[in-house]
Design an enzyme around this catalytic site. Structure first.
Site, short mmCIF file in Angstrom:
data_model
loop_
_atom_site.label_atom_id
_atom_site.label_comp_id
_atom_site.label_asym_id
_atom_site.label_seq_id
_atom_site.Cartn_x
_atom_site.Cartn_y
_atom_site.Cartn_z
N GLY A 1 0.76 -1.24 0.00
CA GLY A 1 0.00 0.00 0.00
C GLY A 1 0.79 1.29 0.00
N GLU B 1 3.92 -6.65 1.64
CA GLU B 1 3.43 -7.00 0.30
C GLU B 1 3.43 -5.79 -0.63
OE1 GLU B 1 -0.55 -8.35 1.13
OE2 GLU B 1 0.12 -10.30 1.82
N PRO B 2 4.57 -5.14 -0.81
CA PRO B 2 4.56 -3.95 -1.68
C PRO B 2 4.42 -4.34 -3.15
CG PRO B 2 6.81 -4.46 -1.02
CD PRO B 2 5.92 -5.46 -0.30
N ARG C 1 3.16 -1.49 -5.88
CA ARG C 1 3.40 -0.21 -6.56
C ARG C 1 4.75 0.43 -6.20
NH1 ARG C 1 -1.12 2.97 -7.93
NH2 ARG C 1 -2.23 1.85 -6.30
N ARG D 1 -5.44 3.04 -15.88
CA ARG D 1 -5.56 3.82 -14.64
C ARG D 1 -6.21 5.20 -14.83
NH1 ARG D 1 -2.13 5.23 -11.50
NH2 ARG D 1 -3.14 4.50 -9.61
N TYR E 1 -9.57 5.32 -12.71
CA TYR E 1 -9.49 6.03 -11.42
C TYR E 1 -9.29 7.53 -11.60
CZ TYR E 1 -7.78 1.30 -10.30
OH TYR E 1 -7.59 -0.05 -10.20
N CYS F 1 -12.63 3.38 -29.03
CA CYS F 1 -13.91 4.04 -29.29
C CYS F 1 -14.70 4.24 -28.01
CB CYS F 1 -14.70 3.23 -30.30
SG CYS F 1 -13.79 3.16 -31.83
N GLU F 2 -14.18 5.06 -27.14
CA GLU F 2 -14.86 5.42 -25.88
C GLU F 2 -14.37 6.80 -25.48
OE1 GLU F 2 -15.96 3.17 -22.85
OE2 GLU F 2 -15.59 1.21 -23.73
N TYR G 1 0.47 -1.81 -12.17
CA TYR G 1 -0.94 -1.75 -12.61
C TYR G 1 -1.04 -1.11 -13.99
CZ TYR G 1 -1.25 -2.70 -7.65
OH TYR G 1 -1.07 -3.26 -6.41
N1 LLP Z 1 -1.58 -6.94 -0.76
C1 LLP Z 1 -2.90 -7.02 -1.00
C2 LLP Z 1 -3.71 -7.98 -0.26
C3 LLP Z 1 -3.48 -6.20 -1.99
O1 LLP Z 1 -4.78 -6.27 -2.22
C4 LLP Z 1 -2.67 -5.27 -2.70
C5 LLP Z 1 -3.23 -4.40 -3.73
C6 LLP Z 1 -1.28 -5.24 -2.42
C7 LLP Z 1 -0.78 -6.09 -1.44
C8 LLP Z 1 -0.33 -4.34 -3.12
O2 LLP Z 1 -0.60 -3.00 -2.87
P1 LLP Z 1 0.41 -1.87 -3.38
O3 LLP Z 1 1.68 -1.98 -2.59
O4 LLP Z 1 0.67 -2.07 -4.82
O5 LLP Z 1 -0.31 -0.62 -3.11
N2 LLP Z 1 -5.22 -1.20 -9.62
C9 LLP Z 1 -5.05 -0.18 -8.61
C10 LLP Z 1 -4.40 -0.75 -7.37
C11 LLP Z 1 -5.15 -1.90 -6.76
C12 LLP Z 1 -4.48 -2.49 -5.57
C13 LLP Z 1 -5.13 -3.73 -5.12
N3 LLP Z 1 -4.47 -4.41 -4.04
C14 LLP Z 1 -4.27 0.98 -9.18
O6 LLP Z 1 -3.92 0.93 -10.36
O7 LLP Z 1 -4.04 1.98 -8.50
#
Ligand code: LLP
Length: 416
Positions: free
Chosen positions: A239, A273-274, A276, A312, A316, A342-343, A371
């Protein structure tokens, strides 16, 4: 920090001009920087070095095998959410002992595959799922190692689509019910409780929500331990946000500085669990300007990458910086950068002040390594983009551009 920088007026990926890559491999093209990836995983490792930990890269951010291999070589494990991601993680050489499996809808086949592969643990998201894992493990005459995903009801202050840790979300088990749940899990014959998991959302730009969530979870850990259940793994999810524009996002070391004192002295292994924050700024999407079009109200730069390549902005309203691959002394104009789909929702940027471009000019859509490709699709029957990795002066094709044949693979027309 990333390694996409201008030298004189040309944008480079490490030591390679992006223009060269666009000409060699064509566009749209995802380009990743090897050394940026390594820098990011190493930053996490260094930050958390004083406490036992495993960095489980979230495959959903980017699951290209070459990227996973780089991370695996630097000690990373994997956070997966499907059988497909498990297959990718194992194929890339990530040890099963470093794989954690989340997601609210694991199927029987996926559970079997994960048990057979001997992953570290399932992050269980509901009572039904717990019972199913118990049943499948029983059939396989084995015990399933699990953690419960607990929902700490913390607002991560991010986009509502990517917040996950509030009561209204489908993820995890409400923290109030967690103790009962642990008792139940502990009574099941084919379940071995070893951990606790939480993930509160994505693109979080402050440390405080992580601290608050961890404090709540630790109170629960103490209660669970009192029941005689041995929690050995504390998975704090991913996150951490990245700067897409000018956000001052915390580094892993700030996260560690605030979180490690909370767990110090406990016999735990932390799991992170990084996604992004490892891959996001390690990749860009290269695209070519096809046409310019002046509408009655707006000017459009029409490029060859669309929402199918990078979803994205459409999904979003996310901001991605767009840079000219070759800087010229031209005036700046405000325009929408749009794709060929076409959107009306097919845009990469709206009302963006950009150096005036001409057809044929290349643009780099920044911070697209997470992503980006992983959420791409074949919408409008557009073959998926190619992917390239740059390492110093060298560059490697890590995924071929799809062909028209790829588009119809597996389809059949029934004979009458
Ligand atoms: N762990 C779990 C259980 C998750 O659901 C996620 C992301 C992560 C780890 C990794 O999170 P990060 O470190 O990448 O923030 N598609 C969206 C992001 C969706 C994230 C879903 N879960 C975007 O493009 O912003």
């Amino acid at each position: 920090m990333h390694l996409f920088k201008y030298r004189k007026n040309e944008l480079y990926a490490e030591d390679v001009p992006l223009k060269l890559l666009a000409e060699k491999y064509g566009t749209p093209l995802y380009v990743y920087s090897y050394n940026t990836l390594v820098r990011h995983i190493e930053a996490y490792k260094k930050a958390f070095r004083t406490f036992p930990h495993i960095i489980c890269f979230a495959l959903k951010a980017n699951s290209n095998l070459a990227i996973l291999r780089v991370l695996a070589e630097h000690g990373a494990g994997a956070d997966i959410v499907s059988g497909g991601e498990l297959y990718r993680a194992l194929t890339a050489g990530i040890p099963p002992s470093k794989i954690v499996y989340a997601g609210v809808g694991k199927t029987e086949n996926e559970i079997r595959y994960a048990l057979k592969s001997k992953i570290l643990m399932f992050n269980v998201e509901s009572e039904n799922e717990l019972m199913e894992i118990n049943r499948v493990a029983g059939k396989m005459k084995t015990k399933a190692p699990i953690a419960l995903r607990v929902n700490p009801d913390i607002d991560p202050q991010t986009h509502s689509y990517i917040a996950t840790g509030l009561k209204k979300h489908k993820f995890g088990i409400p923290i109030e019910n967690a103790l009962e749940f642990y008792k139940l899990a502990n009574s099941l014959k084919n379940i071995k409780v070893i951990g606790i998991h939480k993930h509160i959302g994505s693109q979080i730009t402050k440390v405080a929500p992580f601290v608050d969530a961890l404090k709540r979870i630790l109170m629960l850990v103490d209660e669970v331990n009192k029941q005689g259940v041995d929690i050995r793994y504390l998975d704090i999810g991913g996150g951490l946000g990245i700067p897409y524009r000018d956000e001052a996002t915390p580094y892993p070391k700030e996260l560690a500085k605030n979180l490690i004192p909370l767990v110090k002295g406990r016999e735990l292994t932390l799991i992170l669990e990084p996604g992004r924050s490892i891959a996001g700024n390690a990749g860009i999407l290269l695209t070519k300007t096809l046409y310019l079009k002046k509408g009655p109200e707006k000017e459009f730069v029409i490029v060859d990458a669309g929402m199918n390549d990078l979803m994205r902005p459409s999904l979003y309203n996310a901001y991605h910086e767009i840079l000219p691959v070759v800087k010229r002394r031209k005036k700046k104009v405000v325009s929408d950068v749009v794709g060929p789909i076409c959107e009306s929702g097919d845009f990469l940027a709206k009302d963006r002040l950009l150096q005036q471009v001409s057809p044929g000019d290349y643009l780099a859509v920044m911070s697209a390594g997470a992503y980006g490709f992983s959420m791409s699709s074949n919408y409008n029957s557009r073959p998926k983009a190619a992917e390239v990795m740059v390492k110093g002066k060298r560059h490697f094709l890590i995924r071929k551009r799809e062909t028209y044949e790829d588009l119809i693979r597996g389809e059949t027309i029934p004979s009458k």
